[in-house]
Structures are given as C-alpha cells and as structure tokens.
Design a protein around this motif. Structure first.
Motif, PDB file in Angstrom:
ATOM      1  N   ASP A   1       0.825  -1.208   0.000  1.00 23.45           N
ATOM      2  CA  ASP A   1       0.000   0.000   0.000  1.00 23.45           C
ATOM      3  C   ASP A   1       0.859   1.258   0.000  1.00 23.45           C
ATOM      4  OD1 ASP A   1      -2.413  -1.385  -0.016  1.00 23.45           O
ATOM      5  OD2 ASP A   1      -2.450  -1.561   2.174  1.00 23.45           O
ATOM      6  N   ILE A   2       1.930   1.244   0.763  1.00 24.27           N
ATOM      7  CA  ILE A   2       2.834   2.404   0.809  1.00 24.27           C
ATOM      8  C   ILE A   2       3.415   2.679  -0.575  1.00 24.27           C
ATOM      9  CG2 ILE A   2       5.030   3.264   1.717  1.00 24.27           C
ATOM     10  CD1 ILE A   2       4.412   1.728   4.304  1.00 24.27           C
ATOM     11  N   ILE A   3       3.851   1.621  -1.244  1.00 25.78           N
ATOM     12  CA  ILE A   3       4.448   1.794  -2.573  1.00 25.78           C
ATOM     13  C   ILE A   3       3.401   2.221  -3.593  1.00 25.78           C
ATOM     14  CG2 ILE A   3       5.545   0.550  -4.481  1.00 25.78           C
ATOM     15  CD1 ILE A   3       7.076  -1.061  -2.377  1.00 25.78           C
TER      16      ILE A   3
ATOM     17  N   VAL B   1       8.532  -4.730  -6.730  1.00 24.04           N
ATOM     18  CA  VAL B   1       8.345  -4.212  -5.366  1.00 24.04           C
ATOM     19  C   VAL B   1       9.690  -3.989  -4.686  1.00 24.04           C
ATOM     20  CG1 VAL B   1       7.505  -4.789  -3.048  1.00 24.04           C
ATOM     21  CG2 VAL B   1       6.036  -5.157  -5.049  1.00 24.04           C
ATOM     22  N   ASP B   2      10.589  -4.959  -4.827  1.00 23.78           N
ATOM     23  CA  ASP B   2      11.916  -4.817  -4.205  1.00 23.78           C
ATOM     24  C   ASP B   2      12.674  -3.622  -4.778  1.00 23.78           C
ATOM     25  OD1 ASP B   2      11.496  -6.969  -2.564  1.00 23.78           O
ATOM     26  OD2 ASP B   2      12.589  -8.404  -3.817  1.00 23.78           O
ATOM     27  N   LYS B   3      12.564  -3.421  -6.098  1.00 22.70           N
ATOM     28  CA  LYS B   3      13.248  -2.289  -6.720  1.00 22.70           C
ATOM     29  C   LYS B   3      12.698  -0.967  -6.198  1.00 22.70           C
ATOM     30  CE  LYS B   3      14.262   0.033 -11.067  1.00 22.70           C
ATOM     31  NZ  LYS B   3      14.229  -0.008 -12.540  1.00 22.70           N
ATOM     32  N   LEU B   4      11.380  -0.846  -6.141  1.00 21.80           N
ATOM     33  CA  LEU B   4      10.756   0.383  -5.658  1.00 21.80           C
ATOM     34  C   LEU B   4      11.038   0.600  -4.174  1.00 21.80           C
ATOM     35  CD1 LEU B   4       7.394   0.074  -7.589  1.00 21.80           C
ATOM     36  CD2 LEU B   4       8.987   1.981  -7.787  1.00 21.80           C
ATOM     37  N   ALA B   5      10.984  -0.471  -3.400  1.00 26.96           N
ATOM     38  CA  ALA B   5      11.265  -0.353  -1.970  1.00 26.96           C
ATOM     39  C   ALA B   5      12.688   0.138  -1.746  1.00 26.96           C
ATOM     40  CB  ALA B   5      11.045  -1.699  -1.280  1.00 26.96           C
ATOM     41  N   ASP B   6      13.621  -0.378  -2.531  1.00 28.11           N
ATOM     42  CA  ASP B   6      15.009   0.049  -2.415  1.00 28.11           C
ATOM     43  C   ASP B   6      15.168   1.531  -2.787  1.00 28.11           C
ATOM     44  OD1 ASP B   6      17.913  -0.622  -2.083  1.00 28.11           O
ATOM     45  OD2 ASP B   6      17.965  -0.059  -4.200  1.00 28.11           O
TER      46      ASP B   6
ATOM     47  N   TYR C   1      12.915   3.866  -2.669  1.00 29.79           N
ATOM     48  CA  TYR C   1      12.237   4.749  -1.715  1.00 29.79           C
ATOM     49  C   TYR C   1      12.703   4.549  -0.271  1.00 29.79           C
ATOM     50  CZ  TYR C   1       8.869   6.346  -5.227  1.00 29.79           C
ATOM     51  OH  TYR C   1       8.281   6.939  -6.320  1.00 29.79           O
ATOM     52  N   GLY C   2      13.659   3.651  -0.082  1.00 31.34           N
ATOM     53  CA  GLY C   2      14.183   3.418   1.263  1.00 31.34           C
ATOM     54  C   GLY C   2      13.195   2.752   2.198  1.00 31.34           C
ATOM     55  N   ILE C   3      12.396   1.819   1.659  1.00 28.75           N
ATOM     56  CA  ILE C   3      11.383   1.111   2.445  1.00 28.75           C
ATOM     57  C   ILE C   3      11.884  -0.289   2.784  1.00 28.75           C
ATOM     58  CG2 ILE C   3       9.022   0.220   2.439  1.00 28.75           C
ATOM     59  CD1 ILE C   3       8.369   2.415   0.364  1.00 28.75           C
ATOM     60  N   ASP C   4      11.789  -0.670   4.046  1.00 25.72           N
ATOM     61  CA  ASP C   4      12.258  -1.978   4.503  1.00 25.72           C
ATOM     62  C   ASP C   4      11.107  -2.980   4.422  1.00 25.72           C
ATOM     63  OD1 ASP C   4      13.441  -4.156   5.632  1.00 25.72           O
ATOM     64  OD2 ASP C   4      13.942  -3.206   7.544  1.00 25.72           O
ATOM     65  N   THR C   5      11.185  -3.924   3.492  1.00 28.62           N
ATOM     66  CA  THR C   5      10.127  -4.928   3.328  1.00 28.62           C
ATOM     67  C   THR C   5      10.227  -6.069   4.329  1.00 28.62           C
ATOM     68  OG1 THR C   5      11.424  -6.183   1.711  1.00 28.62           O
ATOM     69  CG2 THR C   5       9.983  -4.448   0.855  1.00 28.62           C
ATOM     70  N   ARG C   6      11.352  -6.177   5.003  1.00 29.14           N
ATOM     71  CA  ARG C   6      11.585  -7.328   5.880  1.00 29.14           C
ATOM     72  C   ARG C   6      10.733  -7.301   7.138  1.00 29.14           C
ATOM     73  NH1 ARG C   6      17.915  -6.531   6.501  1.00 29.14           N
ATOM     74  NH2 ARG C   6      17.063  -4.428   6.805  1.00 29.14           N
ATOM     75  N   THR C   7      10.209  -6.137   7.494  1.00 29.65           N
ATOM     76  CA  THR C   7       9.436  -6.025   8.732  1.00 29.65           C
ATOM     77  C   THR C   7       7.932  -6.176   8.508  1.00 29.65           C
ATOM     78  OG1 THR C   7       9.298  -3.617   8.483  1.00 29.65           O
ATOM     79  CG2 THR C   7      11.175  -4.497   9.731  1.00 29.65           C
ATOM     80  N   ASP C   8       7.513  -6.355   7.262  1.00 29.68           N
ATOM     81  CA  ASP C   8       6.088  -6.433   6.947  1.00 29.68           C
ATOM     82  C   ASP C   8       5.653  -7.901   6.896  1.00 29.68           C
ATOM     83  OD1 ASP C   8       3.535  -6.436   5.787  1.00 29.68           O
ATOM     84  OD2 ASP C   8       3.961  -4.671   4.589  1.00 29.68           O
ATOM     85  N   GLU C   9       4.945  -8.342   7.944  1.00 29.53           N
ATOM     86  CA  GLU C   9       4.528  -9.743   8.035  1.00 29.53           C
ATOM     87  C   GLU C   9       3.487 -10.094   6.972  1.00 29.53           C
ATOM     88  OE1 GLU C   9       5.908 -12.064   9.868  1.00 29.53           O
ATOM     89  OE2 GLU C   9       7.319 -10.529  10.580  1.00 29.53           O
ATOM     90  N   THR C  10       2.613  -9.148   6.657  1.00 28.89           N
ATOM     91  CA  THR C  10       1.605  -9.399   5.619  1.00 28.89           C
ATOM     92  C   THR C  10       2.266  -9.644   4.275  1.00 28.89           C
ATOM     93  OG1 THR C  10      -0.049  -8.047   6.753  1.00 28.89           O
ATOM     94  CG2 THR C  10      -0.392  -8.443   4.398  1.00 28.89           C
TER      95      THR C  10
END
Length: 291
Positions: A5-7, A77-82, A84-93
């Motif tokens: 959702d953030i992305i 998603v991984d490319k965009l997260a990187d 935008y500086g978003i950590d995907t590892r903490t999102d359990e969903t």
C-alpha cells in the motif's frame, strides 16, 4: 499500512520525469513502455494510475515498473522499496503474500505434470485448443481427481486455484480466501481481458472459468466471477477494466440453466448504482437483450 500500500500510494508522476502537465489535469508523455512517438499517448490520471492509449497498458506504479523493466511483481516491489528506502523485511503481511504466491506456483507446476491425463476432456468436451490449455496453465490433481486452473491478479501473481472435480459435489471449489485472494472481489482472466478490451470494446462477464477461456479463444475480452452471482465487490474491478475504453459495452453471459432470468434485476441494480453510464446487455439463449 502494508509495504504494498505504501508503494502503491507513491506519486507515479514524480517517478516519471518526462511527464508534462496538460490542461485536463492529466500528465502525459511518450510511452516509456513501448517507446511510442506520440507525445500524449501515455497519461497519468488524478487517481495515480497510468494508461497508454497506444499500447493499451495500464496500472499503478508497480505495474509500470514491471512492464518497463520486465520484472515480476516481487522484483518490481523490491526495486521500488530500495529506491524509496522502504524496509520490506518487517512487513509480516507481505511475507505471507510471498509465501502464498510461491506455494500456489509450486502447486501449479506440480499439477502441470499431469495435464496429459485430461487433455481429451479439455479439447473434446470443452473445446479448448492446446495453445489455450498451455496459456492458462491448466493442470490435473490426481490426489482428489480435479482439473486445476490457476487464478492470477493484475500483477500476474498466482493468488488462488480453481478445482473442477470429477467425482464429488460441488464440482467446483476455489482456494480459501487469503491475503491475496477474496472470492467476492476477484475476476478471473483480468490481465488478458484488459489487453484485449482496447480492440474489442466488449467485455463479457460470465459465470465460469471454462466459458471465459472459450471466449478468449474466440478473441473476446472476458472475465469470470467466482461463485454463483456478481456482487458489489466486483464492480470496482469492472470499472477499472473499462474506465479508459471509450464506448465499451458489457455483455453478461449467464449460464443457460433456467436461473438467468432471476439474476437480471439484481444485476441491473448493481450497474445502475455503480456504473450507471455503461451500456450493459444480457446474453440469453444465443440472443442479446438489453439489461
């Protein structure tokens, strides 16, 4: 709010520097996906979604990165997260979603090994060509004697499977609802229908995956809903499919089982409420009648 959702909420206009604002409050440029020459064919609308009027591709920022960089959903998603500086590892969903998609893909691959056992049924009884059978990755589960049909969302994630049983009732059963799939908010074949609709300008809505695949084989844009009836949870998806297709007509293809006539009033009410300006017709016994 989940990572996805953030992305999704990231402003796609800021991600595409070539965009120029137009007087109709859209942002336009040459299509970065198919590299067209029309400098207004690619448009980003106020709802933060893009559409190219030349190649027909549409979606959000994740779809854009998937198409432009030839990535799958998780790679995008991984490319965009990187970026935008978003950590995907903490999102359990998000982790659960990855697990569900991976498990479904593993099942699909396993069931594909037994497709030959039901080829006669698929080609002779259902009239599907080998090419369509391969495209839809139809398989067979020997453990409880069922044809398996993968269900993909608009990100091409395998979110669920449909099972068609030979020796038990009900004959059809979907995967249980999960973090990627809600039965009343899913339409089978959306990725293919979205691409074809621009040419056909007709969207067929049918009750079963087999009818849907047959329509695709005949060159028609078609989606199928899971369950026995169309509901309000399907309407945003239908709107998303047709909103950029000028003059699109929706054709409802009810099963010819004697119950179709009873569904028309409820269906008319749904479209009058959620898509009042769309032409809707009903296919009954080989004829088209106004809904």
């Amino acid at each position: 709010m989940s990572v996805i959702d953030i992305i999704r909420n990231k402003d796609i206009r800021e991600y595409i520097p070539e965009l120029v604002r137009f007087s109709d409050n859209t942002y336009r440029c040459c299509c970065p996906i198919h590299h067209g020459t029309n400098n207004t064919s690619f448009a980003v609308f106020p709802n933060n979604r893009f559409h190219c009027f030349s190649c027909g591709e549409s979606g959000d920022i994740i779809n854009y990165v998937m198409l432009k960089d030839n990535l799958n959903f998780y790679e995008a998603v991984d490319k965009l997260a990187d970026e935008y500086g978003i950590d995907t590892r903490t999102d359990e969903t998000y982790k659960k979603q990855i697990g569900i998609a991976e498990q479904n893909q593993a099942r699909i691959n396993y069931y594909l090994q037994s497709t030959d056992k039901v080829m006669d049924y698929l080609t002779q009884k259902r009239g599907l060509s080998p090419e369509v059978i391969e495209k839809y990755q139809i398989g067979y589960c020997e453990k409880y004697k069922a044809i398996t049909i993968p269900m993909y969302n608009l990100y091409n994630q395998p979110v669920a499977l449909l099972y068609r049983f030979f020796d038990q009732k009900p004959k059809y059963k979907n995967s249980k609802n999960n973090e990627l799939f809600t039965k009343g908010e899913f339409l089978f074949n959306m990725p293919n229908a979205q691409k074809m609709l621009r040419k056909t300008k007709r969207l067929y809505l049918v009750e079963g995956a087999f009818d849907c695949m047959s329509a695709y084989q005949q060159g028609e844009a078609c989606v199928a809903y899971c369950g026995i009836s169309l509901g309000k949870g399907h309407m945003p998806l239908i709107k998303q499919l047709i909103e950029r297709v000028e003059g699109a007509t929706i054709i409802l293809g009810f099963d010819n089982d004697g119950k179709a006539i009873t569904k028309i009033p409820r269906t008319r009410e749904l479209f009058n409420t959620y898509l009042p300006n769309v032409e809707v017709r009903v296919a009954l016994i080989g004829e088209l009648k106004d809904a």
